[in-house]
Design an enzyme around this catalytic site. Structure first.
Site, mmCIF file in Angstrom:
data_model
loop_
_atom_site.group_PDB
_atom_site.id
_atom_site.type_symbol
_atom_site.label_atom_id
_atom_site.label_comp_id
_atom_site.label_asym_id
_atom_site.label_seq_id
_atom_site.Cartn_x
_atom_site.Cartn_y
_atom_site.Cartn_z
ATOM 1 N N HIS A 479 0.370 0.163 -1.915
ATOM 2 C CA HIS A 479 1.784 0.530 -1.816
ATOM 3 C C HIS A 479 2.418 -0.020 -0.539
ATOM 4 O O HIS A 479 3.612 -0.345 -0.532
ATOM 5 C CB HIS A 479 1.933 2.046 -1.902
ATOM 6 C CG HIS A 479 1.602 2.575 -3.252
ATOM 7 N ND1 HIS A 479 2.470 2.524 -4.308
ATOM 8 C CD2 HIS A 479 0.463 3.123 -3.746
ATOM 9 C CE1 HIS A 479 1.908 3.023 -5.376
ATOM 10 N NE2 HIS A 479 0.688 3.406 -5.075
ATOM 11 N N GLU A 716 0.062 1.801 -17.779
ATOM 12 C CA GLU A 716 -0.763 1.556 -16.592
ATOM 13 C C GLU A 716 -2.238 1.797 -16.864
ATOM 14 O O GLU A 716 -3.068 1.554 -15.991
ATOM 15 C CB GLU A 716 -0.307 2.471 -15.453
ATOM 16 C CG GLU A 716 1.136 2.256 -15.043
ATOM 17 C CD GLU A 716 1.598 3.330 -14.069
ATOM 18 O OE1 GLU A 716 1.588 3.064 -12.856
ATOM 19 O OE2 GLU A 716 1.973 4.422 -14.530
ATOM 20 N N ASP A 740 -1.816 -0.722 -11.324
ATOM 21 C CA ASP A 740 -2.834 0.225 -11.788
ATOM 22 C C ASP A 740 -3.565 -0.293 -13.022
ATOM 23 O O ASP A 740 -4.771 -0.075 -13.173
ATOM 24 C CB ASP A 740 -2.196 1.584 -12.088
ATOM 25 C CG ASP A 740 -2.046 2.440 -10.840
ATOM 26 O OD1 ASP A 740 -2.976 2.425 -10.005
ATOM 27 O OD2 ASP A 740 -1.010 3.091 -10.685
ATOM 28 N N CYS A 787 6.798 -4.321 -14.364
ATOM 29 C CA CYS A 787 7.388 -3.923 -13.088
ATOM 30 C C CYS A 787 6.368 -3.904 -11.957
ATOM 31 O O CYS A 787 6.667 -3.465 -10.850
ATOM 32 C CB CYS A 787 8.048 -2.547 -13.194
ATOM 33 S SG CYS A 787 6.900 -1.205 -13.583
#
Length: 855
Positions: A479, A716, A740, A787
């Site tokens: 992240h 995911e 993920d 995304c």
């Protein structure tokens, strides 16, 4: 129905304790030893001593004649008093988080109950689904009044079979029952090792002692040390020529003494040197193969955010401030400490493995791992937690006391270990307190260097002062890396741990495209970087000038390019960059860096303000709260999990906290009157998760009286990808989160720096799941977007377009570049590339394939 005593002794202690207390099974089920309960508060007997039951009934019965002292307000636990003993019956693990849901109290505090009377009942299906475990613990909390416990075994019937016999203090204890054992002593042993029992020999002794269950002590004169504690052994200040005696008690006391005596009689100094890496008893990581591209002055990692910069090294560290000293739930605090300790061990192991070719530096982190396991340190912290201290405060007090103890020693070498203790202590403390301390002041032209950056750290970086950052952990999909791309600054993840040895202020070149740092750049190299940056700025300017135009391939196929954002202030930047909307709003930005959850009104205004800034024609897709795993919330704690990425995260977290979830759903629906808003749920793996979540939306929409909005899922998990055609029958759209999806498909933790080079979302296995998702979505005329970080990878764009992806959602700074890339492609070529990519062996081959077509 016996327990072996800790020494195997058969002698009896006699007094007048009366008849034993018979504890009858409060539930039907299988008896489980307490040490096998996956919760340290019970397994380490911090709550008390007794047994656990794997229940097969749902009504808790009184295990003896007793008085009800307390029924917990969550109705998951009850405390009884019988013959001076306090008996706790605790149903499940982490069931307090259910706040009474699924439980019914059938007795009240003060009631006198008889054996077999009902105390409480519970819904086993609901509790099993929502709690960590149904294991039910029956323990005596005031163990000082207990002489011994004889547990039963096997299957027991509620209200009928004996669960355990409790012998009160002073009772005559029969052979085979737990009683204090006699001490076994060694002869005095003269230490021959040069330097005596310093850190490394002490670590060898503790490793040996931990192989036995016996309590082992080293005695020198009037002082003694716990043989499992490195600090305790060093505090004896045993030098060469000093004599020590080993004292032990327990069933394997003689074996433990023999093993440690043999070790003490050897030349510990030479053996310690030989065993520096790996540490005795530790798993040996595979030494990395030296890179054929290695060169002096270059440290390599993994590209995490593109760009190149020249700047000065600045180490990002937090202070040792502990905000909260007291806590109300010792069990929660202990779980928090356990989780932080586990994370610290993982960090140290990663650092040690990264320095496998540098044994001396690796030994430093190996020694830190030993200090983390020091029983005296852990005991002191646990005691402070039991006394009502917060985990952070208790831990800081414990490691500070141990460091001061080492600092007071006469031996300079031992006293030097105090710095190690403080260093490892701070590591755990920072994991406990997170980013609660004040943000450090970063000098201009800084290259941030850290072992890891929390998302909040990366998000708070001042773009005017920070040129880039690198971390020794993490990967391109962490992240922090995602946020770096959003900020438009270069970043390198999983970089060589030797970066931590650089002096503060060192001038370096950070190359986010190549994934490396030059630690001693020449003036010519610095000048070359300046020319490269100027060329990049020129290209970006040209791309930005036409960013408002559609992204259409040379043969007329339109691709929508959206932006990923994580803040209200970024909405205007989406419009300026040419973004056609927001394909991913990370709503957790509203929940982070605060002491309590945002209100429904606060959320509504934030979502509405973003929609208004985008305008009526641009879509805003809001992902509901996605926390857990590597994104915890301090005010909404999650119990320690063996593998957080496979635990309570994403939509599972929200479904376990329905009121929080409903408040966010209502806020999104209320904001939908301000623009084109869609909602999607993260980490969907099952239809139950999807249908329950969608039903909640419909319930709240009906109560609010607002128009329907599009509701989709994030793909995911491999499960969602494989079942995409079925999800698409009900969901309005599918959004693929490749970060993920990649880690779950390849079974590689995206936060593990050793795996970062292999964690490439262009792996054909991942691409096949993307292809399957697109086909499943299009079969039911649903639009499919990507995304994750892959959407902004220049090599990936033609592959994703060729697979039929409708929309790409990328970080704001690269929206113009992705649109420009699409305009250079033809759909015909992209389909050919995609077909070929599905049939090669690995991601490297896919990238080579794309490069050949580009050439």
């Amino acid at each position: 129905m016996k327990t072996q005593n800790s020494s195997g002794a058969t002698s009896a202690a006699t007094s007048s304790g009366g008849e034993p207390l018979i504890i009858v099974a409060p539930l039907s089920g299988i008896i489980v030893p307490l040490e096998r309960v996956p919760d340290p508060a019970f397994a380490q007997r911090m709550v008390g001593d007794g047994v656990s039951i794997d229940p097969m009934s749902d009504r808790v019965l009184a295990p003896c004649d007793a008085q009800v002292l307390q029924v917990h307000r969550a109705h998951h636990a009850v405390t009884l008093s019988a013959r001076g003993l306090e008996i706790i019956i605790h149903v499940g693990l982490d069931t307090v988080m259910l706040k009474g849901e699924g439980f019914t109290a059938l007795a009240n505090a003060g009631d006198m109950v008889r054996t077999g009377d009902a105390l409480l009942s519970f819904d086993p299906e609901l509790v099993a689904r929502r709690a960590r475990s149904l294991l039910t613990q029956v323990v005596i909390s005031n163990v000082e009044k207990v002489a011994a416990i004889e547990p039963g075994d096997g299957f027991v019937r509620a209200g009928r079979d004996t669960l355990m016999r409790v012998l009160l203090a002073g009772h005559t204890v029969a052979p085979g029952v737990q009683v204090p054992s006699e001490l076994v002593r060694s002869k005095p042993i003269v230490i021959t090792a040069s330097g005596g029992l310093h850190a490394r020999p002490a670590a060898m002794i503790t490793t040996a002692a931990r192989r036995f269950t016996a309590d082992v002590r080293l005695v020198s004169g009037s002082r003694e040390a716990n043989a499992r504690s490195v600090v305790s052994i060093m505090a004896l200040e045993i030098g060469q020529g000093d004599a020590v005696t080993i004292v032990a008690s327990g069933s394997d006391a003689r074996e433990a003494i023999a093993a440690i005596a043999e070790l003490l009689s050897s030349d510990l100094s030479s053996e310690a040197a030989e065993s520096t890496h790996p540490v005795v008893g530790a798993a040996s990581p595979v030494a990395p193969t030296p890179s054929p591209r290695s060169e002096p002055g270059v440290l390599r990692g993994v590209p995490a955010s593109p760009g190149i910069a020249v700047g000065n090294v600045f180490f990002l560290r937090h202070d040792d401030t502990v905000v909260e000293e007291r806590a109300t739930d010792p069990q929660h605090e202990r779980r928090a400490l356990d989780a932080a300790l586990a994370a610290a061990h993982a960090q140290l192991e990663a650092l040690r493995a990264g320095l496998a070719l540098d044994a001396d530096k690796a030994a430093i982190f190996a020694a830190h791992e030993e200090l983390l396991a020091d029983p005296e340190l852990l005991d002191h912290a646990s005691a402070a937690i039991r006394e009502g201290g917060s985990a952070a405060w208790a831990w800081k007090r414990a490691y500070t006391a141990q460091a001061e103890r080492l600092l007071s020693l006469r031996n300079e070498l031992f006293a030097g270990r105090a710095a190690d203790m403080r260093d490892v202590g701070r590591r755990v403390l920072h994991l406990l307190v997170g980013d609660e301390g004040a943000a450090p002041v970063v000098p201009p032209q800084s290259i941030i260097v850290a072992e890891d950056l929390a998302p909040s750290d990366a998000a708070s970086l001042d773009r005017t002062r920070v040129r880039g950052f690198c971390t020794t952990s993490g990967s391109a999909t962490s992240h922090a890396a995602i946020l770096a791309r959003g900020l438009g600054i270069p970043a390198v993840a999983g970089i060589d741990a030797r970066v931590l040895d650089l002096p503060q202020g060192t001038r370096v070149i950070l190359d986010g495209d190549a994934g490396l740092m030059r630690t001693a750049p020449s003036d010519a190299e610095v000048e070359s970087v300046a020319h490269r940056r100027a060329a990049d700025e020129g290209r970006r300017g040209r791309e930005l000038a036409v960013s408002g135009e559609p992204a259409t391939t040379t043969d007329g196929h339109r691709i929508h390019v959206f932006a990923n954002i994580g803040d209200t202030g970024e909405a205007a930047d989406v419009v300026r960059s040419g973004g056609e909307g927001v394909g991913l709003l990370r709503s957790e930005f509203l929940f982070m860096r605060r002491e309590s959850a945002p209100t429904e009104d606060e959320q509504t205004e934030s979502y509405a303000s973003i929609a208004r800034a985008l305008g009526p024609d641009r879509l805003l897709v809001i992902r509901t709260l996605d926390v857990g795993g590597d994104k915890p919330l301090s005010y909404l704690p999650i119990a320690a999990e063996a593998n957080p990425f496979l635990g309570e995260r994403g939509v599972r977290f929200s479904l376990a906290r329905r009121e929080l979830f409903r408040a966010q759903i209502r806020a999104i629906l209320r904001a939908s009157t301000s623009g084109r808003i869609a909602m999607m749920f993260p980490m969907i793996a099952t239809f139950d998760e999807w249908r329950v979540s969608r039903a909640m939306v419909e319930q709240e929409r009906a109560s609010l009286g607002v128009a329907p909005i599009q509701i989709g899922i994030m793909v995911e998990t491999p499960a969602a990808a494989v079942m995409a055609d079925q999800f698409a029958r009900e969901a309005d759209f599918l959004s693929i989160g490749t970060n993920d999806l990649t880690q779950y498909t390849l079974s590689m933790d995206r936060s593990n720096p050793r795996l970062a080079p292999q964690l490439d979302a262009l792996h054909p296995a991942v691409l096949r799941l993307i292809s399957q998702t697109v086909e499943g979505g299009h079969e039911h005329e649903r639009w499919v977007s990507v995304c994750g970080a892959l959407a902004g990878d220049p090599d990936a764009v033609p592959v994703l377009v060729g697979l039929g992806v409708d929309d790409l959602s990328v970080d704001i700074p690269i929206v113009p570049a992705v649109k420009a890339r699409v305009r250079t492609l033809s759909m015909l070529d992209c389909k050919a590339i995609a077909r070929a990519a599905l049939d090669v062996e690995d991601a490297t081959a896919v990238r080579a394939l794309v490069a050949r077509h580009r050439a």
